[in-house]
Each structure stands twice: as structure tokens, then as C-alpha cells.
Design a protein around this motif. Sequence first.
Motif, short mmCIF file in Angstrom:
data_model
loop_
_atom_site.label_atom_id
_atom_site.label_comp_id
_atom_site.label_asym_id
_atom_site.label_seq_id
_atom_site.Cartn_x
_atom_site.Cartn_y
_atom_site.Cartn_z
N GLY A 227 0.83 -1.14 0.02
CA GLY A 227 -0.04 0.15 -0.08
C GLY A 227 0.74 1.20 0.06
O GLY A 227 0.12 2.14 0.04
N ALA A 228 2.04 1.01 -0.04
CA ALA A 228 2.95 2.42 0.18
C ALA A 228 2.99 2.94 -1.33
O ALA A 228 2.86 2.41 -2.23
N ASP A 229 3.43 4.14 -1.21
CA ASP A 229 3.73 4.94 -2.58
C ASP A 229 4.97 4.54 -3.08
O ASP A 229 5.99 4.60 -2.46
N PRO A 230 4.83 4.09 -4.27
CA PRO A 230 5.89 3.53 -4.99
C PRO A 230 7.08 4.71 -5.17
O PRO A 230 8.32 4.41 -5.17
N LEU A 231 6.55 5.56 -5.20
CA LEU A 231 7.79 7.06 -5.35
C LEU A 231 8.49 7.07 -4.14
O LEU A 231 9.63 7.74 -4.33
N SER A 232 8.12 6.83 -3.09
CA SER A 232 8.91 6.66 -1.90
C SER A 232 10.34 5.88 -2.18
O SER A 232 11.31 6.02 -1.53
N LEU A 233 10.23 5.01 -3.07
CA LEU A 233 11.68 4.07 -3.36
C LEU A 233 12.63 5.31 -3.94
O LEU A 233 13.97 5.06 -4.13
N LEU A 234 12.32 6.40 -4.50
CA LEU A 234 13.00 7.39 -5.13
C LEU A 234 13.96 7.96 -4.15
O LEU A 234 15.18 8.57 -4.63
N SER A 235 13.51 8.10 -2.84
CA SER A 235 14.41 8.69 -1.78
C SER A 235 15.11 7.84 -1.20
O SER A 235 15.79 8.45 -0.20
N GLN A 236 15.05 6.69 -1.36
CA GLN A 236 15.85 5.77 -0.70
C GLN A 236 17.14 5.40 -1.33
O GLN A 236 17.49 5.52 -2.56
N PRO A 237 18.16 5.18 -0.37
CA PRO A 237 19.79 5.26 -0.96
C PRO A 237 19.66 4.01 -1.69
O PRO A 237 19.02 3.03 -1.76
N ILE A 238 20.47 3.89 -2.84
CA ILE A 238 20.69 2.82 -3.83
C ILE A 238 21.70 1.87 -3.33
O ILE A 238 22.74 2.45 -2.81
N ALA A 239 21.71 0.44 -3.14
CA ALA A 239 22.53 -0.54 -2.67
C ALA A 239 23.54 -0.49 -3.93
O ALA A 239 23.39 -0.43 -5.01
N THR A 240 25.00 -0.48 -3.51
CA THR A 240 26.08 -0.63 -4.35
C THR A 240 26.55 -1.96 -4.00
O THR A 240 26.39 -2.60 -3.21
N GLU A 241 27.21 -2.51 -5.07
CA GLU A 241 27.85 -3.65 -5.24
C GLU A 241 29.07 -3.67 -4.30
O GLU A 241 29.72 -2.67 -4.22
N GLY A 242 29.13 -4.88 -3.58
CA GLY A 242 30.12 -5.21 -2.63
C GLY A 242 31.17 -6.01 -2.84
O GLY A 242 31.76 -6.32 -3.75
#
Length: 168
Positions: free
Chosen positions: A153-168
Motif C-alpha cells: 500500500g505504500a507510495d512507489p515514489l518513496s523508492l526514489l528517496s531511498q539510498p541505492i545499494a552498491t555492489e560489494g
Amino acid sequence: MARRFRGSEEVKVDAKGRVSIPAKFRRVFEGSDPEWEAGKRPQLVIVFGTRDWKYLQLFTINAINEIDEQIAKLDRGSPRRNYLEHIYHGHSEETEIDGDGRLVLPQKLRDKIGLTDGAIFISGGDNLKVWSPEAYEEEERALEARVPELEPGADPLSLLSQPIATEG
């Protein structure tokens, strides 16, 4: 900025593998083909990917040129470059939209993704994905499960403000 694909459309596939490209999508292919002019047929590239892909990707000429440039910047012989060349060069075909606004999908590509009498186009910005209706229904159900940080039920646009995981 170049035009982008937006929306989705379900279309018929005839016995010869022809699908009508909706006008809104044809305009993007035309506008993203540097050699296109009125009266000419817009060019595109179909990428059919690896054996586990259940869809085809239709790339504009500008988009595939950008991908080619990015691949060329990778170290020659590196596993990443080899993999991307394998998919975007070896598992692709150049084609065009005919004068009636149709695209012919070869039998081997229709067989690969299980396309019979109908197809679904799903916009992806600089490309369109072509799915069989059955495979897309399955994909649609699985899509949200691939984004575990999105609460139901969350707003999908909230994903834009989350940090992007980087390769480790």
C-alpha cells in the motif's frame, strides 16, 4: 531530452507475426532514430536476451547506441563486457517498422516468449518490453515481491528517496 515511452497496450499478433505498433509508440521510435524523416521507416533493435527472458525488448536507435557506447567503455575481455555483448549484440536483431505501422516478429522470437495471437507492450522509458499476456500476468504478480523495502500500500515514489545499494 529524447522522448520516452509511456503506457501499455495490448495488441493482436497475426499469423505472420505482425503486430501493429500503436501511434504513440511509433512517434518515439521515429523521434529517436537520427536517420528517420517523413516517408522513411523508423529503425529499432529487438533484444531477445538470455534463455530465461520471457519478453523481448524493443530499443530505439538512440537508446541502443547509448548502450553500445557504455559497453565499449568496459575493459575488453572482461566478464561484464563479454556478458553484455553476448546479450545486446549477439541476442538482438535490427529491424524496422513497416509502412503500415507494423513490426514483424520472427517465429523464433515468438516461440521464445510464447507469443501466439496477442502481445502486451509495456513501456520502459527508452524501450518497450513485449510480453505474452500469460507471461505478463505472472510478471505483474511477482513484481512487488522483488522490492521488499516497499510496504504493501505504500507510495512507489518513496523508492526514489531511498539510498541505492552498491555492489560489494
